[in-house]
Design an enzyme around this catalytic site. Structure first.
Site, PDB file in Angstrom:
ATOM      1  N   ARG A 239       0.863  -1.174   0.000  1.00 44.64           N
ATOM      2  CA  ARG A 239       0.000   0.000   0.000  1.00 44.64           C
ATOM      3  C   ARG A 239       0.905   1.232   0.000  1.00 44.64           C
ATOM      4  O   ARG A 239       1.962   1.238   0.653  1.00 44.64           O
ATOM      5  CB  ARG A 239      -0.901   0.040   1.245  1.00 44.64           C
ATOM      6  CG  ARG A 239      -2.092  -0.895   1.188  1.00 44.64           C
ATOM      7  CD  ARG A 239      -3.170  -0.428   0.203  1.00 44.64           C
ATOM      8  NE  ARG A 239      -4.334  -1.311   0.192  1.00 44.64           N
ATOM      9  CZ  ARG A 239      -4.521  -2.319  -0.661  1.00 44.64           C
ATOM     10  NH1 ARG A 239      -3.610  -2.608  -1.574  1.00 44.64           N
ATOM     11  NH2 ARG A 239      -5.620  -3.039  -0.590  1.00 44.64           N
ATOM     12  N   GLU A 268      -3.488   8.031  -3.742  1.00 39.32           N
ATOM     13  CA  GLU A 268      -3.982   7.659  -5.069  1.00 39.32           C
ATOM     14  C   GLU A 268      -5.240   8.465  -5.403  1.00 39.32           C
ATOM     15  O   GLU A 268      -6.055   8.685  -4.512  1.00 39.32           O
ATOM     16  CB  GLU A 268      -4.292   6.147  -5.093  1.00 39.32           C
ATOM     17  CG  GLU A 268      -3.017   5.345  -4.929  1.00 39.32           C
ATOM     18  CD  GLU A 268      -3.233   3.829  -4.912  1.00 39.32           C
ATOM     19  OE1 GLU A 268      -4.338   3.373  -5.238  1.00 39.32           O
ATOM     20  OE2 GLU A 268      -2.279   3.126  -4.575  1.00 39.32           O
ATOM     21  N   HIS A 286      -1.566   0.659  -9.869  1.00 35.83           N
ATOM     22  CA  HIS A 286      -2.220  -0.243  -8.882  1.00 35.83           C
ATOM     23  C   HIS A 286      -2.880  -1.439  -9.586  1.00 35.83           C
ATOM     24  O   HIS A 286      -4.096  -1.614  -9.516  1.00 35.83           O
ATOM     25  CB  HIS A 286      -3.234   0.533  -8.021  1.00 35.83           C
ATOM     26  CG  HIS A 286      -3.523  -0.162  -6.711  1.00 35.83           C
ATOM     27  ND1 HIS A 286      -3.889   0.508  -5.563  1.00 35.83           N
ATOM     28  CD2 HIS A 286      -3.492  -1.486  -6.364  1.00 35.83           C
ATOM     29  CE1 HIS A 286      -4.081  -0.368  -4.589  1.00 35.83           C
ATOM     30  NE2 HIS A 286      -3.851  -1.589  -5.054  1.00 35.83           N
TER      31      HIS A 286
HETATM   32  P1  NAD Z   1      -0.810 -11.408   4.730  1.00 34.15           P
HETATM   33  O1  NAD Z   1      -1.637 -10.998   5.892  1.00 34.15           O
HETATM   34  O2  NAD Z   1      -0.830 -12.826   4.275  1.00 34.15           O
HETATM   35  O3  NAD Z   1       0.720 -11.005   4.967  1.00 34.15           O
HETATM   36  C1  NAD Z   1       1.121  -9.812   5.573  1.00 34.15           C
HETATM   37  C2  NAD Z   1       2.359 -10.087   6.402  1.00 34.15           C
HETATM   38  O4  NAD Z   1       2.798  -8.853   6.968  1.00 34.15           O
HETATM   39  C3  NAD Z   1       2.119 -11.065   7.578  1.00 34.15           C
HETATM   40  O5  NAD Z   1       3.061 -12.087   7.556  1.00 34.15           O
HETATM   41  C4  NAD Z   1       2.245 -10.177   8.805  1.00 34.15           C
HETATM   42  O6  NAD Z   1       2.794 -10.876   9.927  1.00 34.15           O
HETATM   43  C5  NAD Z   1       3.210  -9.116   8.312  1.00 34.15           C
HETATM   44  N1  NAD Z   1       3.156  -7.886   9.116  1.00 34.15           N
HETATM   45  C6  NAD Z   1       2.061  -7.275   9.643  1.00 34.15           C
HETATM   46  N2  NAD Z   1       2.434  -6.183  10.339  1.00 34.15           N
HETATM   47  C7  NAD Z   1       3.775  -6.107  10.247  1.00 34.15           C
HETATM   48  C8  NAD Z   1       4.739  -5.208  10.752  1.00 34.15           C
HETATM   49  N3  NAD Z   1       4.368  -4.161  11.500  1.00 34.15           N
HETATM   50  N4  NAD Z   1       6.030  -5.422  10.467  1.00 34.15           N
HETATM   51  C9  NAD Z   1       6.417  -6.495   9.723  1.00 34.15           C
HETATM   52  N5  NAD Z   1       5.536  -7.391   9.216  1.00 34.15           N
HETATM   53  C10 NAD Z   1       4.240  -7.191   9.472  1.00 34.15           C
HETATM   54  O7  NAD Z   1      -1.259 -10.425   3.550  1.00 34.15           O
HETATM   55  P2  NAD Z   1      -1.123 -10.653   1.974  1.00 34.15           P
HETATM   56  O8  NAD Z   1      -2.323 -11.351   1.473  1.00 34.15           O
HETATM   57  O9  NAD Z   1       0.217 -11.208   1.690  1.00 34.15           O
HETATM   58  O10 NAD Z   1      -1.227  -9.135   1.470  1.00 34.15           O
HETATM   59  C11 NAD Z   1      -0.329  -8.150   1.898  1.00 34.15           C
HETATM   60  C12 NAD Z   1      -0.787  -6.777   1.466  1.00 34.15           C
HETATM   61  O11 NAD Z   1      -0.551  -6.605   0.081  1.00 34.15           O
HETATM   62  C13 NAD Z   1      -2.292  -6.528   1.624  1.00 34.15           C
HETATM   63  O12 NAD Z   1      -2.621  -6.132   2.928  1.00 34.15           O
HETATM   64  C14 NAD Z   1      -2.558  -5.441   0.610  1.00 34.15           C
HETATM   65  O13 NAD Z   1      -2.510  -4.183   1.219  1.00 34.15           O
HETATM   66  C15 NAD Z   1      -1.425  -5.588  -0.395  1.00 34.15           C
HETATM   67  N6  NAD Z   1      -1.893  -5.989  -1.735  1.00 34.15           N
HETATM   68  C16 NAD Z   1      -1.730  -5.141  -2.778  1.00 34.15           C
HETATM   69  C17 NAD Z   1      -2.121  -5.510  -4.048  1.00 34.15           C
HETATM   70  C18 NAD Z   1      -1.944  -4.593  -5.227  1.00 34.15           C
HETATM   71  O14 NAD Z   1      -2.820  -4.531  -6.060  1.00 34.15           O
HETATM   72  N7  NAD Z   1      -0.835  -3.915  -5.340  1.00 34.15           N
HETATM   73  C19 NAD Z   1      -2.718  -6.764  -4.259  1.00 34.15           C
HETATM   74  C20 NAD Z   1      -2.863  -7.619  -3.176  1.00 34.15           C
HETATM   75  C21 NAD Z   1      -2.452  -7.220  -1.914  1.00 34.15           C
END
Ligand code: NAD
Length: 326
Positions: A239, A268, A286
Site C-alpha cells: 500500500r 492515489e 495499482h
Molecule cells: P498477509 O496478511 O498474508 O501477509 C502480511 C504479512 O505482513 C504477515 O506475515 C504479517 O505478519 C506481516 N506484518 C504485519 N504487520 C507487520 C509489521 N508491522 N512489520 C512487519 N511485518 C508485518 O497479507 P497478503 O495477502 O500477503 O497481502 C499483503 C498486502 O498486500 C495486503 O494487505 C494489501 O494491502 C497488499 N496488496 C496489494 C495488491 C496490489 O494490487 N498492489 C494486491 C494484493 C495485496
C-alpha cells in the site's frame, strides 16, 4: 418473500453477478466514473449489504448512514478501507478476499523487479522516441538479478510467493516480519529471517508485502533509505503509505538508492511530482491483482461471502465474526 438489498459499487463480472442476483435485490453503480462519497452514502442508506472496492471507505459515518447494513464485503485482500472495529460496534460483518490473488500479485512484484533492474521502461521510451542509434556497448546498463539478495518485508501469503519465484534466479532470500515463519516454510523457500535493519542493509532488492496499519505507515522513511545499499531497488506492491514518497524522492535524488518500482501511492490517484519526473522510477497504476482470472475470483469470493451471511452461515472470509456472534 422479498430478498435482502445489496449495493455493489461496480458491475463486477458475470460470475459474481449471478451469485449476487440469486440472493439479493441488487443495485449496481454502473456509471463510468467512480461512485462519489455523497452518492455512496445516499445509496447505501437503505441497504442490507454493501459490496465495495478498496477505493470506498467503510467508516463510522457510512455505518451510521446505513442502519440496516449487516455486511460490508471489499473486493480486495487489503482492508485498510474498512474500519473493522467500527463495523463490529455496528454489528456489521466485514469480509475481504485473501488467497486468490497471491500468485498474481507476486507476478507483478517480479515484473516490476525485472523491469527496474533492466531499465525496460527507459528503453521502451527511447525506442518510441525514434532516436535510438542502434546497439552499443554501454547502453542502458542495468544490474543483474541472478544471484543477488532479495529482502521481503511482510512474509505472508504474497511475500512467500515472491520468495518462491526467487529460486529460479538463485537469489539469496531474507525476510522480516512481525513474526518468524515456521522452520518448514523457511526451509521450503530457502528464506532466512532478518531484522528490518539487517534486511535494509543487505538487500539488493527490497519488496514490500505488509498490510497498511498504524505500525507500517511510513515504515520505509528517510531513516530506512539511509540504511539501504546505494545499489538497492525498492519494489512496492503493498500500500502506498507504507513508503514516505517525499523521502523516496529525496533518497533517489541524493543517490542513496538506485531505483524504485511502485504499484501503489500515498494519495492515489496522485503521485508525488518529484517521482513522476524521474527515470529511475517505474510507476504502475495499482494493477497488482489485475488479471481477468484473479479479479473474477476476487469478485466471486466477495459475492460468496455476502451470500453466506444471508443464508445464515459464517462468511468464509469474515474479518470480525464476533460482530454478530458467529
Ligand atoms: P498477509 O496478511 O498474508 O501477509 C502480511 C504479512 O505482513 C504477515 O506475515 C504479517 O505478519 C506481516 N506484518 C504485519 N504487520 C507487520 C509489521 N508491522 N512489520 C512487519 N511485518 C508485518 O497479507 P497478503 O495477502 O500477503 O497481502 C499483503 C498486502 O498486500 C495486503 O494487505 C494489501 O494491502 C497488499 N496488496 C496489494 C495488491 C496490489 O494490487 N498492489 C494486491 C494484493 C495485496
Amino acid at each position: 418473500m422479498s430478498k435482502p438489498e445489496v449495493l455493489v459499487t461496480r458491475p463486477l463480472f458475470p460470475e459474481a453477478r449471478e451469485i449476487l442476483e440469486r440472493h439479493f435485490d441488487v443495485e449496481y453503480w454502473t456509471a463510468p466514473e467512480r461512485i462519489s462519497r455523497a452518492e455512496l452514502l445516499r445509496r447505501v442508506a437503505d441497504k442490507d449489504a454493501l459490496v465495495c472496492l478498496l477505493t470506498e471507505k467503510v467508516d463510522e459515518e457510512l455505518l451510521t448512514a446505513a442502519p440496516k447494513l449487516r455486511l460490508a464485503a471489499t473486493v480486495s485482500v487489503g482492508y485498510d478501507n474498512i474500519d473493522v472495529p467500527a463495523c463490529t460496534r455496528h454489528k456489521v460483518v466485514a469480509t475481504n478476499t485473501p488467497g486468490v490473488l497471491d500468485e498474481t500479485t507476486a507476478d507483478l512484484a517480479w515484473t516490476l523487479l525485472m523491469a527496474i533492474s533492466r531499465r525496460l521502461v527507459e528503453g521502451d521510451t527511447w525506442m518510441r522516441s525514434g532516436t535510438w542509434p542502434g546497439w552499443d556497448i554501454d547502453q542502458l546498463l542495468g544490474g543483474d538479478v541472478y544471484g543477488k539478495t532479495l529482502g521481503i518485508i511482510g512474509f505472508g501469503r504474497i511475500g512467500r510467493n515472491v520468495a518462491r519465484r526467487a529460486r529460479g534466479f538463485q537469489m539469496r532470500v531474507i525476510y522480516s516480519d512481525a513474526a518468524a515463519a515456521p522452520t518448514e516454510v523457511e526451509k521450503d523457500l530457502s528464506a532466512r529471517f532478518a531484522t528490518l535493519d539487517q534486511l535494509l542493509a543487505e538487500s539488493d532488492f527490497i519488496s514490500l508485502h505488509v498490510p497498511l496499519l498504524t505500525e507500517t505507515r511510513h515504515l520505509i522513511s528517510k531513516a530506512a533509505f539511509e540504511k539501504m545499499k546505494r545499489s538497492a531497488h525498492l519494489i512496492n506492491t503493498s500500500r502506498g503509505p507504507v513508503v514516505d514518497e517525499a523521502a523516496l524522492a529525496e533518497a533517489l535524488e541524493n543517490r542513496k538508492i538506485a531505483g524504485a518500482a511502485l504499484d501503489v501511492y500515498e494519495q492515489e490517484p496522485k503521485v508525488h511530482a518529484a517521482l513522476v519526473a524521474r527515470k529511475d522510477v517505474i510507476l504502475a497504476p495499482h494493477i497488482g491483482s489485475a488479471t481477468t482470472e484473479t479479479r473474477t475470483k476476487m469478485a466471486v469470493m466477495a459475492a460468496t461471502n455476502a451470500a453466506a451471511l444471508f443464508e445464515g452461515r459464517r462468511p468464509p472470509n469474515a474479518l470480525n465474526p464476533e460482530a454478530i456472534g458467529l
